[in-house]
Design a protein around this motif. Structure first.
Motif, PDB file in Angstrom:
ATOM      1  N   ILE A   9       0.784  -1.158  -0.047  1.00  0.00           N
ATOM      2  CA  ILE A   9      -0.104  -0.040   0.082  1.00  0.00           C
ATOM      3  C   ILE A   9       0.970   1.080  -0.120  1.00  0.00           C
ATOM      4  CG2 ILE A   9      -1.964  -0.939   1.110  1.00  0.00           C
ATOM      5  CD1 ILE A   9      -1.217   0.438   3.546  1.00  0.00           C
ATOM      6  N   GLN A  10       0.274   2.429  -0.442  1.00  0.00           N
ATOM      7  CA  GLN A  10       1.104   3.518  -0.376  1.00  0.00           C
ATOM      8  C   GLN A  10       1.640   4.178   1.141  1.00  0.00           C
ATOM      9  OE1 GLN A  10      -1.389   6.848  -2.187  1.00  0.00           O
ATOM     10  NE2 GLN A  10       0.301   8.415  -1.831  1.00  0.00           N
ATOM     11  N   PHE A  11       2.798   4.587   0.899  1.00  0.00           N
ATOM     12  CA  PHE A  11       3.348   4.986   2.059  1.00  0.00           C
ATOM     13  C   PHE A  11       2.985   6.556   2.108  1.00  0.00           C
ATOM     14  CE2 PHE A  11       7.158   7.491   3.809  1.00  0.00           C
ATOM     15  CZ  PHE A  11       7.062   7.001   5.007  1.00  0.00           C
ATOM     16  N   ILE A  12       2.735   6.798   3.507  1.00  0.00           N
ATOM     17  CA  ILE A  12       2.459   8.411   3.829  1.00  0.00           C
ATOM     18  C   ILE A  12       3.386   8.759   4.766  1.00  0.00           C
ATOM     19  CG2 ILE A  12       0.628   9.980   4.755  1.00  0.00           C
ATOM     20  CD1 ILE A  12      -1.611   8.213   3.430  1.00  0.00           C
ATOM     21  N   GLU A  13       4.051   9.728   4.339  1.00  0.00           N
ATOM     22  CA  GLU A  13       5.164  10.364   5.609  1.00  0.00           C
ATOM     23  C   GLU A  13       4.454  10.687   6.583  1.00  0.00           C
ATOM     24  OE1 GLU A  13       9.086  13.143   5.344  1.00  0.00           O
ATOM     25  OE2 GLU A  13       7.940  12.661   3.507  1.00  0.00           O
ATOM     26  N   ASN A  14       5.109  10.526   7.913  1.00  0.00           N
ATOM     27  CA  ASN A  14       4.600  10.842   9.220  1.00  0.00           C
ATOM     28  C   ASN A  14       3.363  10.203   9.611  1.00  0.00           C
ATOM     29  OD1 ASN A  14       6.999  12.555   9.726  1.00  0.00           O
ATOM     30  ND2 ASN A  14       6.033  14.045   8.610  1.00  0.00           N
ATOM     31  N   GLU A  15       2.946   9.224   8.893  1.00  0.00           N
ATOM     32  CA  GLU A  15       1.625   8.570   9.247  1.00  0.00           C
ATOM     33  C   GLU A  15       1.893   7.510  10.620  1.00  0.00           C
ATOM     34  OE1 GLU A  15      -2.052   6.340   7.053  1.00  0.00           O
ATOM     35  OE2 GLU A  15       0.095   5.485   6.658  1.00  0.00           O
ATOM     36  N   SER A  16       1.173   7.552  11.498  1.00  0.00           N
ATOM     37  CA  SER A  16       1.307   6.693  12.696  1.00  0.00           C
ATOM     38  C   SER A  16       0.729   5.381  12.361  1.00  0.00           C
ATOM     39  CB  SER A  16       0.683   7.456  14.173  1.00  0.00           C
ATOM     40  OG  SER A  16      -0.693   7.307  13.806  1.00  0.00           O
ATOM     41  N   LEU A  17       1.082   4.208  13.187  1.00  0.00           N
ATOM     42  CA  LEU A  17       0.645   3.027  12.881  1.00  0.00           C
ATOM     43  C   LEU A  17      -0.973   2.994  13.174  1.00  0.00           C
ATOM     44  CD1 LEU A  17       0.823   0.078  12.701  1.00  0.00           C
ATOM     45  CD2 LEU A  17       1.743  -0.036  15.047  1.00  0.00           C
ATOM     46  N   TYR A  18      -1.234   3.804  14.245  1.00  0.00           N
ATOM     47  CA  TYR A  18      -2.683   4.005  14.402  1.00  0.00           C
ATOM     48  C   TYR A  18      -3.766   4.471  13.370  1.00  0.00           C
ATOM     49  CZ  TYR A  18      -7.176   5.583  16.757  1.00  0.00           C
ATOM     50  OH  TYR A  18      -8.470   5.704  16.975  1.00  0.00           O
ATOM     51  N   GLU A  19      -2.941   5.514  12.581  1.00  0.00           N
ATOM     52  CA  GLU A  19      -3.814   6.131  11.520  1.00  0.00           C
ATOM     53  C   GLU A  19      -3.713   4.974  10.247  1.00  0.00           C
ATOM     54  OE1 GLU A  19      -2.459  10.673  12.147  1.00  0.00           O
ATOM     55  OE2 GLU A  19      -1.003   9.361  11.231  1.00  0.00           O
ATOM     56  N   LEU A  20      -2.479   4.323   9.899  1.00  0.00           N
ATOM     57  CA  LEU A  20      -2.612   3.111   9.057  1.00  0.00           C
ATOM     58  C   LEU A  20      -3.712   2.323   9.202  1.00  0.00           C
ATOM     59  CD1 LEU A  20      -1.056   1.764   6.527  1.00  0.00           C
ATOM     60  CD2 LEU A  20       0.351   0.655   8.435  1.00  0.00           C
ATOM     61  N   LEU A  21      -3.736   1.849  10.553  1.00  0.00           N
ATOM     62  CA  LEU A  21      -4.784   0.707  10.837  1.00  0.00           C
ATOM     63  C   LEU A  21      -6.240   1.284  10.509  1.00  0.00           C
ATOM     64  CD1 LEU A  21      -3.361  -0.449  14.319  1.00  0.00           C
ATOM     65  CD2 LEU A  21      -3.412  -1.901  12.000  1.00  0.00           C
ATOM     66  N   LYS A  22      -6.482   2.568  11.106  1.00  0.00           N
ATOM     67  CA  LYS A  22      -7.774   3.142  10.319  1.00  0.00           C
ATOM     68  C   LYS A  22      -8.028   3.400   9.058  1.00  0.00           C
ATOM     69  CE  LYS A  22     -10.152   4.782  13.510  1.00  0.00           C
ATOM     70  NZ  LYS A  22     -11.390   4.169  13.904  1.00  0.00           N
ATOM     71  N   ARG A  23      -6.942   3.403   8.312  1.00  0.00           N
ATOM     72  CA  ARG A  23      -7.093   3.798   6.867  1.00  0.00           C
ATOM     73  C   ARG A  23      -7.206   2.428   6.141  1.00  0.00           C
ATOM     74  NH1 ARG A  23      -2.556   4.486   2.518  1.00  0.00           N
ATOM     75  NH2 ARG A  23      -1.201   4.248   4.344  1.00  0.00           N
ATOM     76  N   SER A  24      -6.889   1.184   6.674  1.00  0.00           N
ATOM     77  CA  SER A  24      -6.857  -0.013   6.397  1.00  0.00           C
ATOM     78  C   SER A  24      -7.961  -0.851   6.917  1.00  0.00           C
ATOM     79  CB  SER A  24      -5.408  -0.773   6.665  1.00  0.00           C
ATOM     80  OG  SER A  24      -4.314  -0.254   5.914  1.00  0.00           O
ATOM     81  N   ASN A  25      -9.019  -0.064   7.405  1.00  0.00           N
ATOM     82  CA  ASN A  25     -10.245  -0.835   8.189  1.00  0.00           C
ATOM     83  C   ASN A  25      -9.932  -1.878   9.031  1.00  0.00           C
ATOM     84  OD1 ASN A  25     -12.055   0.912   6.219  1.00  0.00           O
ATOM     85  ND2 ASN A  25     -11.562  -0.391   4.658  1.00  0.00           N
ATOM     86  N   PHE A  26      -9.009  -1.615   9.985  1.00  0.00           N
ATOM     87  CA  PHE A  26      -8.864  -2.295  11.011  1.00  0.00           C
ATOM     88  C   PHE A  26      -9.112  -1.595  12.314  1.00  0.00           C
ATOM     89  CE2 PHE A  26      -5.679  -4.260   8.280  1.00  0.00           C
ATOM     90  CZ  PHE A  26      -6.183  -5.613   8.652  1.00  0.00           C
ATOM     91  N   ASN A  27      -9.765  -2.287  13.221  1.00  0.00           N
ATOM     92  CA  ASN A  27     -10.304  -1.419  14.442  1.00  0.00           C
ATOM     93  C   ASN A  27      -8.900  -1.805  15.386  1.00  0.00           C
ATOM     94  OD1 ASN A  27     -11.206  -0.735  16.952  1.00  0.00           O
ATOM     95  ND2 ASN A  27     -12.949  -1.444  16.662  1.00  0.00           N
ATOM     96  N   PRO A  28      -8.021  -0.497  15.791  1.00  0.00           N
ATOM     97  CA  PRO A  28      -6.930  -0.599  16.524  1.00  0.00           C
ATOM     98  C   PRO A  28      -7.240  -1.153  17.829  1.00  0.00           C
ATOM     99  CG  PRO A  28      -6.996   1.559  15.275  1.00  0.00           C
ATOM    100  CD  PRO A  28      -8.594   0.940  15.267  1.00  0.00           C
ATOM    101  N   ASP A  29      -8.418  -1.183  18.246  1.00  0.00           N
ATOM    102  CA  ASP A  29      -8.735  -1.635  19.785  1.00  0.00           C
ATOM    103  C   ASP A  29      -8.899  -3.087  19.934  1.00  0.00           C
ATOM    104  OD1 ASP A  29      -8.848   0.939  20.825  1.00  0.00           O
ATOM    105  OD2 ASP A  29     -11.019   1.094  20.455  1.00  0.00           O
ATOM    106  N   PHE A  30      -8.770  -3.860  18.638  1.00  0.00           N
ATOM    107  CA  PHE A  30      -9.044  -5.208  18.580  1.00  0.00           C
ATOM    108  C   PHE A  30      -8.006  -5.894  17.818  1.00  0.00           C
ATOM    109  CE2 PHE A  30     -13.335  -3.232  19.680  1.00  0.00           C
ATOM    110  CZ  PHE A  30     -13.505  -4.110  20.897  1.00  0.00           C
ATOM    111  N   VAL A  31      -6.852  -5.454  17.824  1.00  0.00           N
ATOM    112  CA  VAL A  31      -5.637  -6.240  17.008  1.00  0.00           C
ATOM    113  C   VAL A  31      -4.364  -6.028  17.599  1.00  0.00           C
ATOM    114  CG1 VAL A  31      -6.749  -5.722  14.727  1.00  0.00           C
ATOM    115  CG2 VAL A  31      -5.204  -4.114  15.539  1.00  0.00           C
ATOM    116  N   ALA A  32      -3.468  -7.096  17.277  1.00  0.00           N
ATOM    117  CA  ALA A  32      -2.238  -6.969  17.705  1.00  0.00           C
ATOM    118  C   ALA A  32      -1.465  -6.884  16.460  1.00  0.00           C
ATOM    119  CB  ALA A  32      -1.802  -8.405  18.611  1.00  0.00           C
ATOM    120  N   VAL A  33      -0.508  -6.169  16.587  1.00  0.00           N
ATOM    121  CA  VAL A  33       0.504  -5.568  15.319  1.00  0.00           C
ATOM    122  C   VAL A  33       1.795  -5.967  15.680  1.00  0.00           C
ATOM    123  CG1 VAL A  33       1.108  -3.774  13.903  1.00  0.00           C
ATOM    124  CG2 VAL A  33      -1.284  -3.941  14.905  1.00  0.00           C
ATOM    125  N   GLU A  34       2.715  -6.247  14.557  1.00  0.00           N
ATOM    126  CA  GLU A  34       4.003  -6.516  14.404  1.00  0.00           C
ATOM    127  C   GLU A  34       4.451  -5.648  13.468  1.00  0.00           C
ATOM    128  OE1 GLU A  34       5.472 -10.397  13.570  1.00  0.00           O
ATOM    129  OE2 GLU A  34       5.245 -11.094  15.769  1.00  0.00           O
TER     130      GLU A  34
END
Length: 65
Positions: A9-34
């Motif tokens: 997927i496209q890289f967006i400079e200064n994007e946080s992991l939280y923002e990436l998860l939201k943009r990718s339709n994941f709920n950050p409250d219910f996932v584990a991430v590496e």
């Protein structure tokens, strides 16, 4: 480019992991991430800034019995 669960997927400079998860339709409250094979604690998602070429793996938990 970033990879999230092996999909490029496209890289967006200064994007946080939280923002990436939201943009990718994941709920950050219910996932584990590496990121690059290192576990990122949920409380650090908003402060964790991604780098170009990061490899992100998102794990969702499914209940059952």
């Amino acid at each position: 480019m970033l990879k999230i669960n092996s999909k490029e997927i496209q890289f967006i400079e200064n994007e946080s992991l939280y923002e990436l998860l939201k943009r990718s339709n994941f709920n950050p409250d219910f996932v584990a991430v590496e990121v690059n094979e290192k576990l990122v604690k949920r409380e650090n998602f908003k402060e964790y800034i991604l780098e170009d070429t990061s490899n992100v793996e998102v794990f969702s938990f499914v209940g059952g019995g």
